[in-house]
Design a protein around this motif. Structure first.
Motif, short mmCIF file in Angstrom:
data_model
loop_
_atom_site.label_atom_id
_atom_site.label_comp_id
_atom_site.label_asym_id
_atom_site.label_seq_id
_atom_site.Cartn_x
_atom_site.Cartn_y
_atom_site.Cartn_z
N CYS A 31 22.02 43.17 22.28
CA CYS A 31 21.06 43.04 23.38
C CYS A 31 20.92 41.60 23.83
O CYS A 31 21.08 40.66 23.04
N ARG A 32 20.59 41.45 25.09
CA ARG A 32 20.32 40.12 25.64
C ARG A 32 19.13 39.49 24.91
O ARG A 32 18.14 40.16 24.62
N ARG A 33 19.20 38.23 24.63
CA ARG A 33 18.11 37.55 23.92
C ARG A 33 16.80 37.67 24.71
O ARG A 33 16.75 37.42 25.90
N SER A 53 23.18 36.93 23.86
CA SER A 53 23.41 36.91 25.30
C SER A 53 24.91 36.94 25.60
O SER A 53 25.74 36.72 24.71
N LEU A 54 25.22 37.20 26.85
CA LEU A 54 26.63 37.35 27.22
C LEU A 54 27.46 36.12 26.89
O LEU A 54 28.61 36.23 26.46
N ASP A 55 26.88 34.93 27.06
CA ASP A 55 27.65 33.72 26.79
C ASP A 55 27.77 33.42 25.30
O ASP A 55 28.35 32.40 24.91
N PHE A 71 34.48 49.51 20.28
CA PHE A 71 33.69 48.50 20.98
C PHE A 71 33.46 49.00 22.41
O PHE A 71 34.41 49.13 23.18
N TYR A 72 32.19 49.30 22.75
CA TYR A 72 31.83 49.72 24.10
C TYR A 72 31.19 48.52 24.81
O TYR A 72 30.18 47.98 24.35
N HIS A 73 31.75 48.15 25.95
CA HIS A 73 31.24 46.97 26.68
C HIS A 73 30.63 47.39 28.02
O HIS A 73 31.33 47.69 28.98
N PHE A 74 29.27 47.42 28.05
CA PHE A 74 28.54 47.74 29.28
C PHE A 74 27.87 46.51 29.90
O PHE A 74 27.55 46.51 31.08
N ALA A 75 27.61 45.49 29.11
CA ALA A 75 26.82 44.34 29.56
C ALA A 75 27.48 43.65 30.75
O ALA A 75 28.69 43.42 30.75
N TRP A 76 26.65 43.30 31.74
CA TRP A 76 27.16 42.66 32.97
C TRP A 76 25.99 42.01 33.69
O TRP A 76 24.91 42.59 33.81
N ASP A 77 26.19 40.80 34.16
CA ASP A 77 25.16 40.10 34.94
C ASP A 77 25.39 40.31 36.43
O ASP A 77 26.54 40.37 36.88
N GLY A 78 24.31 40.42 37.20
CA GLY A 78 24.42 40.46 38.65
C GLY A 78 24.89 41.79 39.20
O GLY A 78 25.91 41.87 39.89
N GLN A 95 35.01 36.45 32.21
CA GLN A 95 35.20 35.74 30.94
C GLN A 95 34.42 36.40 29.82
O GLN A 95 34.92 36.52 28.69
N TYR A 96 33.20 36.87 30.12
CA TYR A 96 32.41 37.54 29.08
C TYR A 96 33.13 38.81 28.59
O TYR A 96 33.08 39.14 27.40
N THR A 97 33.78 39.51 29.51
CA THR A 97 34.53 40.71 29.12
C THR A 97 35.68 40.34 28.19
O THR A 97 35.93 41.02 27.18
N LEU A 98 36.36 39.25 28.49
CA LEU A 98 37.45 38.79 27.63
C LEU A 98 36.92 38.32 26.28
O LEU A 98 37.56 38.52 25.24
N ASP A 99 35.74 37.69 26.29
CA ASP A 99 35.10 37.30 25.03
C ASP A 99 34.79 38.53 24.18
O ASP A 99 34.92 38.50 22.95
N ALA A 100 34.37 39.61 24.85
CA ALA A 100 34.06 40.85 24.14
C ALA A 100 35.33 41.42 23.50
O ALA A 100 35.30 41.90 22.36
N VAL A 101 36.45 41.36 24.23
CA VAL A 101 37.72 41.84 23.67
C VAL A 101 38.11 41.00 22.46
O VAL A 101 38.54 41.53 21.42
#
Length: 304
Positions: A31-33, A53-55, A71-78, A95-101
């Motif tokens: 979860c986001r902080r 947080s995403l970063d 790994f399920y990646h739903f988080a997205w800003d904006g 970049q956050y998606t690549l960080d998740a991978v």
């Protein structure tokens, strides 16, 4: 079985946690902080909540220290309003998606399932499947398209199975207040006169519990490397959906048809082709729009 879910506090994320729990799958919810929505997550010995947080996604392997399967990646800003065309913000999402991978690889995940969007297609007439030409017309759709393609490449480099899911319109408890369904429900429950367009758009709505079941099945049976469209596979004029919401809550309510003008790049036809999804996983929606609205309206009413 162990799964990680980023962006777990929305309609699909919370429903997916409940679905995976029911199968005995241990879930770490990222979860986001400081998010006020953390309270949405079910309290259970099978659910671990971590604020990140995403970063900070790149720090997950050090913070978790365990191995996972999915790994399920739903988080997205904006995702709403002018932020959808904030190019700097949308570039960060890639970049956050690549960080998740990268985190998924370090945590031993065999499969990465990313949440794409129908916005990757832009405007299109007729049913949409993975082979329909993509032509996104806003920064959000462009970034989702790039994130899907780049994460597929990154997964290939790390030896992780990749699945990208282009989500159409999903509604249900814990959805954002700005969505059409949620704003209509809230307005009607307050006895107001909801304003809307003429409702001529042909649309496709899927209840969050059904969407979660689809994601669960894709974690188990989805074909690596594929892109899937996720909706109900059934479409109708938006005015019909709005009328059904009104009839479920207050049949006598007045609707402000045409109070809102169509946008300059208004999507007028949106319907998912579920052929590949059904063929590979056996998924088909089980919950009617009316049933989903009754459950969602009941949840919203408890908040008042």
């Amino acid at each position: 079985m162990r799964a990680i879910i980023t962006g777990p506090t929305g309609a699909i994320g919370t429903a997916l946690i409940q679905n995976l729990q029911s199968q005995g799958i241990y879930v770490t919810a990222v979860c986001r902080r400081g998010s006020k929505r953390i309270s949405h997550i079910p309290v259970s010995d099978q659910v671990n909540i971590i604020e990140c947080s995403l970063d900070e996604l790149h720090t997950l392997p050090d913070r978790l220290g365990e191995t996972y399967d999915l790994f399920y990646h739903f988080a997205w800003d904006g995702t709403f309003g002018s932020a959808r065309n904030d190019t700097g913000l949308q570039m960060k999402n890639i970049q956050y998606t690549l960080d998740a991978v990268q985190a998924a690889g370090a945590l031993g995940c065999r499969r990465f399932i990313g949440a794409g969007s129908q916005a990757e297609y832009g405007r299109h007439e007729g049913k949409i499947d993975a082979f329909t030409a993509v032509f996104p017309e806003n920064g959000y759709g462009m970034a989702k398209l790039c994130a899907g393609q780049m994460s597929r490449l990154k997964c290939r480099q790390l030896g992780i199975e990749h699945i990208w899911v282009r989500i159409f319109s999903v509604y249900g408890p814990y959805d954002g207040e700005a969505s059409m369904v949620m704003s209509m429900i809230r307005s009607l429950l307050k006895g107001q006169r909801p304003s809307c367009t003429k409702g001529e758009q042909i649309w496709d709505y899927l209840y969050a519990k059904d969407a979660a079941r689809a994601f669960s099945l894709l974690g188990e049976k989805g074909i690596p490397g594929k892109t899937y469209c996720l909706g109900s596979g059934r479409c109708a004029p938006l005015a019909e959906y709005i009328a059904k919401i009104r009839d479920c809550i207050n049949p006598e309510a007045e609707i402000g048809w045409g109070d809102i003008a169509y946008g300059q790049m208004q999507v007028m036809h949106l319907c998912a082709d579920l052929t590949q999804l059904k063929q590979d996983t056996g998924f088909w929606p089980e919950i009617s729009f009316e049933e989903g609205i009754r459950e969602t309206a009941g949840w919203v009413q408890e908040l008042f």
